[in-house]
Design an enzyme around this catalytic site. Structure first.
Site, PDB file in Angstrom:
ATOM      1  NE  ARG A  31       1.202 -24.387  -9.921  1.00 33.82           N
ATOM      2  CZ  ARG A  31       1.829 -23.898 -10.991  1.00 33.82           C
ATOM      3  NH1 ARG A  31       1.943 -24.629 -12.077  1.00 33.82           N
ATOM      4  NH2 ARG A  31       2.309 -22.678 -10.979  1.00 33.82           N
ATOM      5  NE  ARG A  45      -2.936 -32.709 -11.953  1.00 30.24           N
ATOM      6  CZ  ARG A  45      -4.024 -32.146 -12.444  1.00 30.24           C
ATOM      7  NH1 ARG A  45      -4.029 -30.876 -12.787  1.00 30.24           N
ATOM      8  NH2 ARG A  45      -5.137 -32.840 -12.567  1.00 30.24           N
ATOM      9  N   GLY A  76       1.925 -45.770 -16.061  1.00 29.28           N
ATOM     10  CA  GLY A  76       3.093 -46.105 -15.240  1.00 29.28           C
ATOM     11  C   GLY A  76       4.085 -47.065 -15.882  1.00 29.28           C
ATOM     12  CB  SER A  77       4.846 -48.282 -19.298  1.00 35.89           C
ATOM     13  OG  SER A  77       5.122 -47.160 -20.085  1.00 35.89           O
ATOM     14  CD  GLN A  95      14.948 -46.930 -28.340  1.00 35.23           C
ATOM     15  OE1 GLN A  95      16.021 -46.664 -27.817  1.00 35.23           O
ATOM     16  NE2 GLN A  95      14.681 -48.118 -28.850  1.00 35.23           N
ATOM     17  CD  GLU A  96       8.668 -42.273 -23.220  1.00 33.95           C
ATOM     18  OE1 GLU A  96       8.323 -42.241 -22.023  1.00 33.95           O
ATOM     19  OE2 GLU A  96       7.924 -41.881 -24.138  1.00 33.95           O
ATOM     20  CG  HIS A 141       8.527 -34.136 -23.788  1.00 31.31           C
ATOM     21  ND1 HIS A 141       7.250 -33.805 -23.384  1.00 31.31           N
ATOM     22  CD2 HIS A 141       8.604 -33.834 -25.102  1.00 31.31           C
ATOM     23  CE1 HIS A 141       6.595 -33.311 -24.419  1.00 31.31           C
ATOM     24  NE2 HIS A 141       7.390 -33.319 -25.475  1.00 31.31           N
ATOM     25  CG  ASP A 177       7.961 -30.567 -21.845  1.00 32.19           C
ATOM     26  OD1 ASP A 177       8.060 -31.213 -20.805  1.00 32.19           O
ATOM     27  OD2 ASP A 177       6.932 -30.536 -22.532  1.00 32.19           O
ATOM     28  CG  LEU A 204       5.655 -30.204 -10.582  1.00 30.23           C
ATOM     29  CD1 LEU A 204       6.900 -31.084 -10.475  1.00 30.23           C
ATOM     30  CD2 LEU A 204       4.715 -30.458  -9.395  1.00 30.23           C
TER      31      LEU A 204
END
Ligand code: GAR
Length: 200
Positions: free
Chosen positions: A65, A89, A12-13, A171-172, A107, A143, A91
Site C-alpha cells: 500500500r 480502498r 463514477g456517478s 441523494q448522494e 458513504h 467511515d 487509505l
C-alpha cells in the site's frame, strides 16, 4: 480556484455529479485529476469525456500500500481537497494525516450505522426503516470521521440492494456537490467530532 482530486474505483456517478455541478456553475472549483485504482472503469471515461486529466494507478501492480499511495501522492501536488467518490480502498493513517481536513468521503448509509463495504446489504439484513448517505471528513478509522452532511431515504419492504442503492445515489448526487461547495466557500469548521457549517 479550488483544485480537487477525485479518487474512484468504478462507475463514477458521484464523480459525474461533481463534474455536472462544476459545469453548471453551481460549484466554483476545478478537478485537477481523476485517479482510479482499477483499469478500464467508467470513472475514467467520464473524466475523459469531460476533458479532465485521468490516471489509473492500478493497485494490483504494487507490492504494498505504501508504494501505491506514494504514486497517488505524486499526482496530488497543489491539490486543495481530495474527494473519495466510490473509492473502495482504505487509505493509510500517514496518507490521511497529510490531508487532514482536506479529505472527504461519501458513504451510502447514515453513519455511524452500517460502515464498511456492504452498507446496503447490511441495512436490508438488519431491517432498519430509514437509511441514506453521509459525507464526512476522513479520519484514521473506517467511515468514522466528522460528519458534514447527511440525507435520509426510506427503506421499502420490497427493496433490493439495487433499488435501495439507486434511491440513495440520487441523494448522494445532491449532497456531495453541496458539501464540496461548502468546503470551497470556507464554510466548514471542524471542532472535534463536529463540523460546524458557517453562515454564508
Ligand atoms: C456510492 O454509492 C458510494 O457511496 C459508495 O460507492 C458508490 C459509488 O458509486 N461508496 C462506498 O461504499 C465507500 N465505502 P459511483 O461509482 O457510481 O460513484
Amino acid at each position: 480556484m479550488t483544485k480537487l482530486a477525485v479518487l474512484c474505483s468504478g462507475r463514477g456517478s458521484d464523480l459525474q455529479s461533481i463534474i455536472d455541478a462544476i459545469n453548471s456553475g453551481e460549484l466554483q472549483a476545478e478537478i485537477s485529476v481523476v485517479i482510479t485504482d482499477k483499469p478500464n472503469v467508467q470513472a475514467l471515461t467520464r473524466a475523459e469525456n469531460a476533458g479532465i486529466k485521468n490516471i489509473c494507478i492500478n493497485r494490483k501492480l504494487f507490492d504494498n500500500r505504501a508504494d501505491f499511495e506514494t504514486e497517488i501522492l505524486k499526482n496530488l501536488v497543489g491539490v486543495d481537497l481530495v474527494v473519495l467518490a466510490g473509492f473502495m480502498r482504505i487509505l493509510s493513517p500517514d496518507f490521511v494525516k497529510k490531508f487532514s481536513g482536506r479529505l472527504m468521503n461519501i458513504h451510502p448509509s447514515l453513519l455511524p450505522a452500517f460502515p464498511g463495504a456492504h452498507a446496503h446489504r447490511d441495512v436490508l439484513n438488519y431491517g432498519v426503516k430509514i437509511s441514506g448517505c453521509t459525507v464526512h471528513f476522513v479520519d484514521e478509522g473506517t467511515d468514522s470521521g466528522p460528519i458534514i452532511l447527511q440525507a435520509a431515504v426510506k427503506v421499502l419492504d420490497d427493496d433490493t440492494e439495487e433499488t435501495l442503492s439507486a434511491r440513495i445515489l440520487e441523494q448522494e448526487h445532491v449532497i456531495y456537490p453541496r458539501a464540496i461547495k461548502l468546503f470551497v466557500e470556507g464554510r466548514l469548521k471542524i471542532v472535534g467530532r463536529h463540523v460546524k457549517i458557517l453562515e454564508d
